[in-house]
Motif scaffolding. Structure first.
Motif, PDB file in Angstrom:
ATOM      1  N   TYR A  31     -55.909   0.649 -49.459  1.00  0.00           N
ATOM      2  CA  TYR A  31     -54.472   0.708 -49.172  1.00  0.00           C
ATOM      3  C   TYR A  31     -54.075  -0.245 -48.055  1.00  0.00           C
ATOM      4  O   TYR A  31     -52.994  -0.850 -48.091  1.00  0.00           O
ATOM      5  CB  TYR A  31     -54.059   2.146 -48.814  1.00  0.00           C
ATOM      6  CG  TYR A  31     -54.608   2.658 -47.508  1.00  0.00           C
ATOM      7  CD1 TYR A  31     -53.885   2.521 -46.330  1.00  0.00           C
ATOM      8  CD2 TYR A  31     -55.846   3.292 -47.445  1.00  0.00           C
ATOM      9  CE1 TYR A  31     -54.389   2.990 -45.126  1.00  0.00           C
ATOM     10  CE2 TYR A  31     -56.343   3.759 -46.254  1.00  0.00           C
ATOM     11  CZ  TYR A  31     -55.620   3.613 -45.097  1.00  0.00           C
ATOM     12  OH  TYR A  31     -56.125   4.060 -43.896  1.00  0.00           O
ATOM     13  N   SER A  32     -54.933  -0.387 -47.049  1.00  0.00           N
ATOM     14  CA  SER A  32     -54.607  -1.244 -45.910  1.00  0.00           C
ATOM     15  C   SER A  32     -54.493  -2.712 -46.340  1.00  0.00           C
ATOM     16  O   SER A  32     -53.535  -3.406 -45.980  1.00  0.00           O
ATOM     17  CB  SER A  32     -55.673  -1.098 -44.817  1.00  0.00           C
ATOM     18  OG  SER A  32     -55.362  -1.891 -43.703  1.00  0.00           O
ATOM     19  N   VAL A  35     -51.201  -3.178 -48.509  1.00  0.00           N
ATOM     20  CA  VAL A  35     -49.963  -3.208 -47.739  1.00  0.00           C
ATOM     21  C   VAL A  35     -49.857  -4.508 -46.940  1.00  0.00           C
ATOM     22  O   VAL A  35     -48.763  -5.056 -46.768  1.00  0.00           O
ATOM     23  CB  VAL A  35     -49.878  -1.975 -46.810  1.00  0.00           C
ATOM     24  CG1 VAL A  35     -48.725  -2.103 -45.828  1.00  0.00           C
ATOM     25  CG2 VAL A  35     -49.726  -0.707 -47.632  1.00  0.00           C
ATOM     26  N   VAL A 179     -56.527   5.927 -51.353  1.00  0.00           N
ATOM     27  CA  VAL A 179     -55.986   6.313 -50.053  1.00  0.00           C
ATOM     28  C   VAL A 179     -56.348   7.777 -49.791  1.00  0.00           C
ATOM     29  O   VAL A 179     -56.480   8.564 -50.743  1.00  0.00           O
ATOM     30  CB  VAL A 179     -54.444   6.102 -50.036  1.00  0.00           C
ATOM     31  CG1 VAL A 179     -53.749   7.038 -51.005  1.00  0.00           C
ATOM     32  CG2 VAL A 179     -53.874   6.252 -48.644  1.00  0.00           C
ATOM     33  N   TYR A 196     -47.213   2.893 -56.181  1.00  0.00           N
ATOM     34  CA  TYR A 196     -47.395   2.877 -54.723  1.00  0.00           C
ATOM     35  C   TYR A 196     -46.429   1.888 -54.078  1.00  0.00           C
ATOM     36  O   TYR A 196     -45.766   2.202 -53.076  1.00  0.00           O
ATOM     37  CB  TYR A 196     -48.842   2.508 -54.387  1.00  0.00           C
ATOM     38  CG  TYR A 196     -49.248   2.845 -52.967  1.00  0.00           C
ATOM     39  CD1 TYR A 196     -49.782   4.088 -52.657  1.00  0.00           C
ATOM     40  CD2 TYR A 196     -49.099   1.918 -51.936  1.00  0.00           C
ATOM     41  CE1 TYR A 196     -50.156   4.410 -51.353  1.00  0.00           C
ATOM     42  CE2 TYR A 196     -49.463   2.229 -50.630  1.00  0.00           C
ATOM     43  CZ  TYR A 196     -49.999   3.471 -50.351  1.00  0.00           C
ATOM     44  OH  TYR A 196     -50.358   3.776 -49.059  1.00  0.00           O
ATOM     45  N   ILE A 200     -42.939   2.592 -51.551  1.00  0.00           N
ATOM     46  CA  ILE A 200     -42.664   1.933 -50.268  1.00  0.00           C
ATOM     47  C   ILE A 200     -41.313   1.234 -50.324  1.00  0.00           C
ATOM     48  O   ILE A 200     -40.509   1.294 -49.381  1.00  0.00           O
ATOM     49  CB  ILE A 200     -43.780   0.926 -49.926  1.00  0.00           C
ATOM     50  CG1 ILE A 200     -45.103   1.656 -49.668  1.00  0.00           C
ATOM     51  CG2 ILE A 200     -43.401   0.088 -48.698  1.00  0.00           C
ATOM     52  CD1 ILE A 200     -46.281   0.748 -49.394  1.00  0.00           C
ATOM     53  N   LYS A 250     -49.193  -1.325 -39.423  1.00  0.00           N
ATOM     54  CA  LYS A 250     -48.879  -1.412 -40.855  1.00  0.00           C
ATOM     55  C   LYS A 250     -48.257  -0.081 -41.280  1.00  0.00           C
ATOM     56  O   LYS A 250     -48.395   0.935 -40.614  1.00  0.00           O
ATOM     57  CB  LYS A 250     -50.125  -1.708 -41.684  1.00  0.00           C
ATOM     58  CG  LYS A 250     -51.258  -0.696 -41.524  1.00  0.00           C
ATOM     59  CD  LYS A 250     -52.444  -1.072 -42.379  1.00  0.00           C
ATOM     60  CE  LYS A 250     -53.612  -0.110 -42.184  1.00  0.00           C
ATOM     61  NZ  LYS A 250     -54.256  -0.232 -40.873  1.00  0.00           N
ATOM     62  N   TYR A 252     -47.824   2.637 -44.439  1.00  0.00           N
ATOM     63  CA  TYR A 252     -48.375   3.057 -45.726  1.00  0.00           C
ATOM     64  C   TYR A 252     -48.048   4.532 -45.957  1.00  0.00           C
ATOM     65  O   TYR A 252     -47.430   5.184 -45.104  1.00  0.00           O
ATOM     66  CB  TYR A 252     -49.893   2.819 -45.767  1.00  0.00           C
ATOM     67  CG  TYR A 252     -50.709   3.741 -44.867  1.00  0.00           C
ATOM     68  CD1 TYR A 252     -51.336   4.867 -45.392  1.00  0.00           C
ATOM     69  CD2 TYR A 252     -50.849   3.482 -43.501  1.00  0.00           C
ATOM     70  CE1 TYR A 252     -52.083   5.716 -44.580  1.00  0.00           C
ATOM     71  CE2 TYR A 252     -51.600   4.319 -42.692  1.00  0.00           C
ATOM     72  CZ  TYR A 252     -52.210   5.435 -43.235  1.00  0.00           C
ATOM     73  OH  TYR A 252     -52.938   6.279 -42.434  1.00  0.00           O
ATOM     74  N   TRP A 253     -48.441   5.073 -47.096  1.00  0.00           N
ATOM     75  CA  TRP A 253     -48.200   6.497 -47.344  1.00  0.00           C
ATOM     76  C   TRP A 253     -49.395   7.160 -47.994  1.00  0.00           C
ATOM     77  O   TRP A 253     -50.201   6.520 -48.667  1.00  0.00           O
ATOM     78  CB  TRP A 253     -46.937   6.707 -48.184  1.00  0.00           C
ATOM     79  CG  TRP A 253     -46.922   6.151 -49.582  1.00  0.00           C
ATOM     80  CD1 TRP A 253     -46.532   4.896 -49.966  1.00  0.00           C
ATOM     81  CD2 TRP A 253     -47.269   6.846 -50.790  1.00  0.00           C
ATOM     82  NE1 TRP A 253     -46.619   4.764 -51.321  1.00  0.00           N
ATOM     83  CE2 TRP A 253     -47.054   5.950 -51.868  1.00  0.00           C
ATOM     84  CE3 TRP A 253     -47.712   8.132 -51.082  1.00  0.00           C
ATOM     85  CZ2 TRP A 253     -47.295   6.295 -53.198  1.00  0.00           C
ATOM     86  CZ3 TRP A 253     -47.958   8.487 -52.403  1.00  0.00           C
ATOM     87  CH2 TRP A 253     -47.735   7.569 -53.442  1.00  0.00           C
ATOM     88  N   VAL A 411     -44.886  -4.855 -43.454  1.00  0.00           N
ATOM     89  CA  VAL A 411     -45.375  -4.705 -44.821  1.00  0.00           C
ATOM     90  C   VAL A 411     -45.452  -6.117 -45.366  1.00  0.00           C
ATOM     91  O   VAL A 411     -44.435  -6.795 -45.498  1.00  0.00           O
ATOM     92  CB  VAL A 411     -44.437  -3.841 -45.685  1.00  0.00           C
ATOM     93  CG1 VAL A 411     -44.933  -3.805 -47.118  1.00  0.00           C
ATOM     94  CG2 VAL A 411     -44.326  -2.430 -45.126  1.00  0.00           C
TER      95      VAL A 411
END
Length: 572
Positions: A31-32, A35, A179, A196, A200, A250, A252-253, A411
């Motif tokens: 995920y990192s 994003v 994630v 995803y 965002i 950063k 993210y969710w 982002v």
């Protein structure tokens, strides 16, 4: 061994510490990286640039509400080795071949470092410790020799070295985001990449490089200019911002899979960011302010019989209240509430005004004029020449305002600012949120004290853990009054139906025969996949970490159980 030939006291004997190997987190979670490279404007103009491939996979993994794959069911992974490994959680550490020579070298290095440091403290020569050092090394060598003779050691292979597993992981990463799951951080959610990114985009509400929602705004400053301003502000406070911290957080969710309809928790990850050093200082300062405020109002409660400060740090105080009421068999009602928009709806000027009230309450011109912040915390000092970073009341107010108004994140290459609310992931966020709500609770009880003391007394069994609140035996007083207590920006929802059954923190409570019957409640029990609750014994960690985790869980269960039978049921 006699401690250092009598030079070391019992409480000075060095302890063994472990530097653990890297977990699988950085390899399986993507995920990192996603994003960091996500271009929201390009995605909005061409949604097909991040295609949805959910139709290529079994429909059972597709979420019925969102029509995309959002799952914690790892059976979507075909390779058994890869599936089993990811099933052990992001913090799992693959077993490694034992390297006795390297282990001995590290022990000797650590021992020599301790002797060098301790000889200066004791003002004796390093040579004085040689017999003690040699004896320890001899014993280590004997242990290693015995282990080599009596034990059979395997030569484990990393799953990531398996070409088939490696190929499937790459394929999955091309289609999905991996994630952690909210409330179950040792489990991995697999989410459609297209969904995803869309989530965002919806959260930031971006339209042609502008944010039309009031929570966020697109920054007109470059990332470099923002970071430079952050560094200059901290320089004035003598806070050193290391080069590796000169980045913006950063955004993210993580999925809230315990909800009936899966929702999102958005996080601004401030680890290694340009305001991290200041945020750490502000956290320690507000922990000090929080502790002082709690003690002040607890003393006031003792003398007045009214409860001004409702915040609790865990369920211990709540359990004591239940037991106290149970002793008199006076259990009448329980109601629970949740602030569903706490972190994202607080106006910054309102937040600063409320927190300033507590800063003014705590500081004075006598014995609480300066706060020194060191690695161990914040403490009152008499002057600015003390060690650490020293703050006066003006520095604290200035730092708070700067931290809140500089809630920037990125982002992809685009920079945004959260202009309303407290970013989830900001170090002092729990203290800021607690004190913000406390401001209104304190003033409400104080105002009632003057006009209706009996009504003010009904709040004596109110307990709040950040954004979760429980009211015991108040006859519905809080439910009737909460809109008058808190500002209109906050949304407070009643969580339980009726007044006799509720869940609060990690406990489920029922009223039976005028008694609060309570036991452990785990939201994760409702998940339709296996939950990783403990570290695996086969992980490359010391045994005592594994055992202590189990011990801590048993203790948690016992504290949340009103009867022995409840304790047994949840331990089995």
């Amino acid at each position: 061994v006699e401690a250092g030939n009598g030079l070391i006291n019992d409480d000075e004997v060095p302890m063994t510490v472990f530097q653990l190997s890297q977990p699988i987190r950085s390899t399986i979670l993507n995920y990192s990286k996603f994003v960091k490279t996500l271009d929201l404007i390009a995605f909005q103009n061409n949604p097909g640039s991040i295609p949805c491939t959910c139709s290529s996979f079994d429909n059972k993994f597709c979420d019925p509400n969102h029509k995309h794959i959002i799952t914690g069911d790892l059976n979507i992974i075909q390779n058994v080795k890869l599936r089993d490994l990811i099933g052990k959680g992001p913090n799992f550490r693959e077993p490694q071949k034992v390297d006795f020579e390297a282990a001995q070298a590290i022990i000797v290095e650590g021992l020599d470092g301790f002797i060098k440091m301790f000889s200066k403290i004791k003002k004796v020569s390093e040579a004085s410790f040689i017999p003690w050092r040699n004896e320890i090394i001899t014993r280590v060598e004997n242990k290693i020799h015995f282990a080599k003779r009596s034990c059979t050691f395997s030569d484990p292979k990393s799953v990531f070295d398996d070409q088939v597993a490696k190929k499937e992981l790459k394929s999955l990463h091309n289609n999905f985001i991996f994630v952690p799951i909210d409330k179950a951080s040792n489990n991995v959610a697999i989410i459609c990449k297209h969904y995803y990114a869309s989530t965002i985009l919806k959260e930031l509400n971006v339209t042609n490089n502008n944010v039309i929602d009031s929570t966020y705004e697109v920054s007109i400053e470059s990332e470099g200019a923002i970071i430079d301003r952050h560094v200059k502000f901290q320089d004035r406070l003598n806070i050193n911002v290391k080069e590796e911290f000169r980045h913006l957080p950063k955004h993210y969710w993580t999925p809230k899979m315990h909800k009936q309809v899966v929702s999102e928790r958005f996080i601004t990850a401030s680890v290694m960011s340009s305001l991290k050093p200041l945020a750490q200082d502000v956290t320690k300062i507000f922990q000090c302010i929080y502790n002082f405020t709690r003690a002040y109002y607890r003393a006031k409660e003792f003398h007045s019989g009214l409860k001004y400060f409702w915040v609790i740090d865990n369920n211990t105080e709540f359990c004591k209240a239940l037991d106290r009421i149970n002793a008199r068999k006076k259990a009448k009602s329980i109601a629970t509430f949740d602030f569903s928009t706490l972190y994202t709806k607080i106006p910054h000027d309102q937040l600063i005004e409320c927190l300033t009230f507590f800063i003014d309450l705590v500081f004075n011109k006598k014995d609480r004029k300066y706060l020194s912040v060191t690695s161990s915390g914040a403490n009152w000092v008499s002057n600015r020449k003390s060690s650490g970073t020293v703050y006066d009341i003006d520095n604290v107010k200035e730092s708070l305002e700067f931290l809140i108004s500089n809630s920037y994140f990125h982002v992809g290459t685009q920079v945004y600012r959260q202009k309303i609310g407290i970013p989830m992931g900001l170090d002092p966020a729990p203290f800021l949120a607690n004190l913000y709500l406390s401001y209104y609770e304190i003033h409400w009880v104080d105002s009632l004290r003057r006009i209706d003391f009996a009504r003010a007394k009904k709040y004596v069994n109110n307990y709040r853990f950040i954004d979760d609140l429980s009211a015991l035996n108040d006859g519905g007083e809080f439910e009737r009054s909460h809109k008058s207590i808190y500002p209109k920006e906050l949304t407070l929802k009643k969580e339980n139906e009726g007044m006799s059954d509720a869940t609060f923190l990690d406990m489920e409570t029922h009223i039976k025969d005028d008694i609060f019957d309570y036991h452990l409640f785990d939201k994760r029990d409702g998940f339709n996949f296996f939950i990783v609750r403990f570290p695996y014994a086969c992980s490359n960690i010391p045994n005592k970490i594994f055992v202590s985790t189990i011990g801590a869980e048993i203790l948690r269960i016992s504290r949340a159980s009103s009867s022995f039978q409840h304790f047994v049921n949840f331990c089995s």
